[in-house]
Design an enzyme around this catalytic site. Structure first.
Site, PDB file in Angstrom:
ATOM      1  N   GLY A  23      54.904  49.872 -38.900  1.00 52.21           N
ATOM      2  CA  GLY A  23      56.201  50.261 -38.347  1.00 52.21           C
ATOM      3  C   GLY A  23      56.890  51.288 -39.220  1.00 52.21           C
ATOM      4  O   GLY A  23      58.115  51.312 -39.330  1.00 52.21           O
ATOM      5  N   MET A  27      63.367  52.553 -38.455  1.00 51.19           N
ATOM      6  CA  MET A  27      64.430  52.700 -39.454  1.00 51.19           C
ATOM      7  C   MET A  27      64.101  51.914 -40.726  1.00 51.19           C
ATOM      8  O   MET A  27      64.220  52.431 -41.833  1.00 51.19           O
ATOM      9  CB  MET A  27      65.762  52.231 -38.856  1.00 51.19           C
ATOM     10  N   GLY A  29      61.051  50.450 -41.602  1.00 53.62           N
ATOM     11  CA  GLY A  29      59.745  50.827 -42.149  1.00 53.62           C
ATOM     12  C   GLY A  29      59.825  52.119 -42.939  1.00 53.62           C
ATOM     13  O   GLY A  29      59.274  52.222 -44.043  1.00 53.62           O
ATOM     14  N   SER A 119      65.133  38.873 -38.068  1.00 57.89           N
ATOM     15  CA  SER A 119      66.492  39.334 -37.808  1.00 57.89           C
ATOM     16  C   SER A 119      67.415  38.129 -37.791  1.00 57.89           C
ATOM     17  O   SER A 119      66.982  37.003 -37.532  1.00 57.89           O
ATOM     18  CB  SER A 119      66.504  40.031 -36.455  1.00 57.89           C
ATOM     19  N   SER A 120      68.709  38.377 -38.019  1.00 54.10           N
ATOM     20  CA  SER A 120      69.659  37.263 -38.060  1.00 54.10           C
ATOM     21  C   SER A 120      69.861  36.624 -36.683  1.00 54.10           C
ATOM     22  O   SER A 120      70.425  35.537 -36.588  1.00 54.10           O
ATOM     23  CB  SER A 120      71.005  37.739 -38.608  1.00 54.10           C
ATOM     24  N   CYS A 121      69.381  37.265 -35.610  1.00 52.28           N
ATOM     25  CA  CYS A 121      69.576  36.671 -34.278  1.00 52.28           C
ATOM     26  C   CYS A 121      68.660  35.476 -34.028  1.00 52.28           C
ATOM     27  O   CYS A 121      68.730  34.846 -32.980  1.00 52.28           O
ATOM     28  CB  CYS A 121      69.436  37.713 -33.175  1.00 52.28           C
ATOM     29  N   TYR A 148      64.076  38.402 -28.040  1.00 53.74           N
ATOM     30  CA  TYR A 148      63.715  38.945 -29.347  1.00 53.74           C
ATOM     31  C   TYR A 148      63.706  37.824 -30.390  1.00 53.74           C
ATOM     32  O   TYR A 148      62.803  37.729 -31.220  1.00 53.74           O
ATOM     33  CB  TYR A 148      64.753  40.016 -29.702  1.00 53.74           C
ATOM     34  N   LYS A 152      60.723  36.462 -32.936  1.00 60.14           N
ATOM     35  CA  LYS A 152      60.860  36.511 -34.397  1.00 60.14           C
ATOM     36  C   LYS A 152      60.719  35.116 -35.025  1.00 60.14           C
ATOM     37  O   LYS A 152      60.170  34.977 -36.112  1.00 60.14           O
ATOM     38  CB  LYS A 152      62.201  37.143 -34.775  1.00 60.14           C
ATOM     39  N   PRO A 175      66.775  40.072 -42.202  1.00 58.34           N
ATOM     40  CA  PRO A 175      67.927  40.946 -42.457  1.00 58.34           C
ATOM     41  C   PRO A 175      69.030  40.749 -41.433  1.00 58.34           C
ATOM     42  O   PRO A 175      68.777  40.409 -40.270  1.00 58.34           O
ATOM     43  CB  PRO A 175      67.364  42.359 -42.325  1.00 58.34           C
ATOM     44  N   THR A 176      70.235  40.972 -41.866  1.00 57.27           N
ATOM     45  CA  THR A 176      71.386  40.993 -40.967  1.00 57.27           C
ATOM     46  C   THR A 176      71.364  42.306 -40.166  1.00 57.27           C
ATOM     47  O   THR A 176      70.391  43.058 -40.239  1.00 57.27           O
ATOM     48  CB  THR A 176      72.683  40.876 -41.802  1.00 57.27           C
ATOM     49  N   ASN A 177      72.433  42.605 -39.422  1.00 53.00           N
ATOM     50  CA  ASN A 177      72.483  43.871 -38.666  1.00 53.00           C
ATOM     51  C   ASN A 177      72.334  45.045 -39.642  1.00 53.00           C
ATOM     52  O   ASN A 177      73.091  45.140 -40.598  1.00 53.00           O
ATOM     53  CB  ASN A 177      73.841  44.029 -37.974  1.00 53.00           C
ATOM     54  N   HIS A 191      72.370  49.795 -31.294  1.00 55.89           N
ATOM     55  CA  HIS A 191      73.276  48.784 -31.797  1.00 55.89           C
ATOM     56  C   HIS A 191      74.662  49.410 -31.953  1.00 55.89           C
ATOM     57  O   HIS A 191      74.851  50.608 -31.770  1.00 55.89           O
ATOM     58  CB  HIS A 191      72.776  48.230 -33.131  1.00 55.89           C
ATOM     59  N   ARG A 221      80.685  40.973 -37.209  1.00 56.63           N
ATOM     60  CA  ARG A 221      79.299  41.252 -37.572  1.00 56.63           C
ATOM     61  C   ARG A 221      79.230  41.661 -39.039  1.00 56.63           C
ATOM     62  O   ARG A 221      80.167  42.221 -39.589  1.00 56.63           O
ATOM     63  CB  ARG A 221      78.721  42.398 -36.726  1.00 56.63           C
TER      64      ARG A 221
HETATM   65  P1  GDP Z   1      74.329  42.174 -31.439  1.00 55.39           P
HETATM   66  O1  GDP Z   1      74.764  42.137 -32.878  1.00 55.39           O
HETATM   67  O2  GDP Z   1      72.985  41.608 -31.201  1.00 55.39           O
HETATM   68  O3  GDP Z   1      75.382  41.556 -30.543  1.00 55.39           O
HETATM   69  O4  GDP Z   1      74.144  43.706 -31.004  1.00 55.39           O
HETATM   70  P2  GDP Z   1      75.039  45.026 -30.946  1.00 55.39           P
HETATM   71  O5  GDP Z   1      75.030  45.716 -32.264  1.00 55.39           O
HETATM   72  O6  GDP Z   1      74.495  45.811 -29.792  1.00 55.39           O
HETATM   73  O7  GDP Z   1      76.524  44.569 -30.582  1.00 55.39           O
HETATM   74  C1  GDP Z   1      77.393  44.031 -31.518  1.00 55.39           C
HETATM   75  C2  GDP Z   1      78.802  43.904 -30.940  1.00 55.39           C
HETATM   76  O8  GDP Z   1      79.372  45.215 -30.825  1.00 55.39           O
HETATM   77  C3  GDP Z   1      78.879  43.280 -29.533  1.00 55.39           C
HETATM   78  O9  GDP Z   1      80.035  42.476 -29.474  1.00 55.39           O
HETATM   79  C4  GDP Z   1      79.054  44.505 -28.645  1.00 55.39           C
HETATM   80  O10 GDP Z   1      79.694  44.202 -27.415  1.00 55.39           O
HETATM   81  C5  GDP Z   1      79.959  45.361 -29.535  1.00 55.39           C
HETATM   82  N1  GDP Z   1      80.008  46.785 -29.168  1.00 55.39           N
HETATM   83  C6  GDP Z   1      81.154  47.493 -29.031  1.00 55.39           C
HETATM   84  N2  GDP Z   1      80.884  48.746 -28.641  1.00 55.39           N
HETATM   85  C7  GDP Z   1      79.536  48.840 -28.557  1.00 55.39           C
HETATM   86  C8  GDP Z   1      78.649  49.906 -28.205  1.00 55.39           C
HETATM   87  O11 GDP Z   1      79.052  51.020 -27.878  1.00 55.39           O
HETATM   88  N3  GDP Z   1      77.322  49.642 -28.252  1.00 55.39           N
HETATM   89  C9  GDP Z   1      76.829  48.413 -28.633  1.00 55.39           C
HETATM   90  N4  GDP Z   1      75.508  48.225 -28.681  1.00 55.39           N
HETATM   91  N5  GDP Z   1      77.655  47.384 -28.945  1.00 55.39           N
HETATM   92  C10 GDP Z   1      78.972  47.597 -28.917  1.00 55.39           C
END
Ligand code: GDP
Length: 320
Positions: A23, A27, A29, A119-121, A148, A152, A175-177, A191, A221
């Site tokens: 991978g 990002m 990898g 992933s943290s999910c 996902y 994982k 890892p976290t986000n 994301h 987050r």
């Molecule tokens: P998650 O951490 O798995 O929920 O993934 P995301 O990073 O896609 O979303 C994180 C949070 O950010 C969620 O509450 C989304 O609704 C919010 N969010 C706000 N604006 C955006 C956007 O433009 N794109 C995405 N992907 N999420 C957003």
């Protein structure tokens, strides 16, 4: 455990080793490949044309021929909240098959050490915060990304199973986000961090009066810069050997609304923030406990402000 004890418990120096980064175009990898330069090892990678990770025989043949001694499993089908929800079969099947192929081939051809990235999910939607590694499989998952997450979780279990049944030194990091250079800035599949950077930038450039944030803005987050994550993964590969997976976090979280304000500040957009409530919030909070990793001697070094500025610069570079 102190740093010194951790090292003697699982010391695995990378210098001189043949290290496969599966991978390497992603990002995480690509950040691991950059980080490995400092380790004086031989980095092995395989392009998508050379190796399709969803094909078991191809993965076996590649590992047999190239004989890596260590492998980072950073290959995965990834995406944000909407992509996960829209393509459940892809997120479940591709991730299961990729990790199964790599981990089984690593066992078949005696790869000495494997670090699997999750992933943290993987954690239950309502896990107590900050989420410790022990929260795994204690409750229902967040439905928007359970496809996902299930894949994982299976990857962690596969590493544990090969440890137990065959004594393999296969470990997992969660890892976290993550965010940073190399991120996906496509608004439909990204994301939140890259999405906000793109939205704020485009609103500034087009002189718009507002940007739209999905959901209520109240979810919290945690964000870790990918260079920090790569550094933590290399650290774990070198010092950690154990059945339990290890969280890789930043240590604090932020609401989506505050994050939006911070991104707007750094990008230089001064307009209003409005909410699209037709989009999902996802899990209310996702802060991981990074205590285990701290005990193993690692802490992040890139602040959110510096990390966002760095990512914005990388985004601008993709436009030119
Ligand atoms: P998650 O951490 O798995 O929920 O993934 P995301 O990073 O896609 O979303 C994180 C949070 O950010 C969620 O509450 C989304 O609704 C919010 N969010 C706000 N604006 C955006 C956007 O433009 N794109 C995405 N992907 N999420 C957003």
């Amino acid at each position: 455990m102190t740093h010194v004890e951790a090292q003697s418990a699982g010391a695995y120096p990378l210098a001189g080793k043949r290290v496969w980064v599966a991978g390497h175009r992603g990002m995480v990898g690509s950040a691991i490949v950059r980080r490995l330069v400092a380790e004086n090892c031989e980095v092995l990678t395989a392009g998508r044309k050379e190796l399709d990770l969803t094909r078991q025989q191809d993965v076996e043949a590649w590992v047999e021929k190239n004989r890596p001694q260590a492998a980072f499993v950073a290959a995965a089908k990834v995406g944000g909240i909407l992509a996960n929800d829209t393509y459940p079969a892809t997120f479940l099947y591709d991730n299961l098959i990729i990790e199964a192929n790599i981990i089984k081939a690593a066992h078949d051809f005696d790869v000495e050490k494997v670090l699997f990235l999750g992933s943290s999910c993987i954690y239950p939607k309502l896990a107590p915060q900050p989420i410790s590694e022990d929260a795994l499989l204690t409750g229902p998952l967040e439905p928007t990304n359970e496809w996902y997450a299930i894949a994982k979780i299976a990857g962690i279990k596969l590493c544990q199973a090969y440890r137990r049944q065959y004594g393999r030194d296969f470990i997992s990091a969660m890892p976290t986000n993550l965010y940073g250079p190399g991120d996906n800035f496509d608004l439909n599949s990204s994301h939140v961090m890259p999405a906000l950077i793109r939205k704020a930038h485009e609103a500034k450039e087009q002189g718009l009066s507002e940007i739209t944030v999905w959901g209520t803005g109240t979810p919290r987050r945690e964000f870790l810069h990918v260079e920090d994550c790569a550094d933590a993964c290399v650290h774990l590969m070198k010092v950690y050997s154990g059945e339990g997976h290890v969280n890789v976090g930043f240590g604090s979280d932020i609401t989506i609304l505050d994050l939006t304000r911070l991104v707007c500040d750094i990008v230089g957009f001064k307009g209003k923030i409005v909410h699209d409530l037709s989009k999902p919030d996802g899990t209310p909070r996702k802060l991981m406990s990074s205590e285990r990793l701290a005990e193993l001697g690692w802490r992040p070094s890139i602040s959110l402000e510096r990390g966002i500025a760095d990512t914005y610069k990388a985004f601008l570079a993709t436009l030119s």
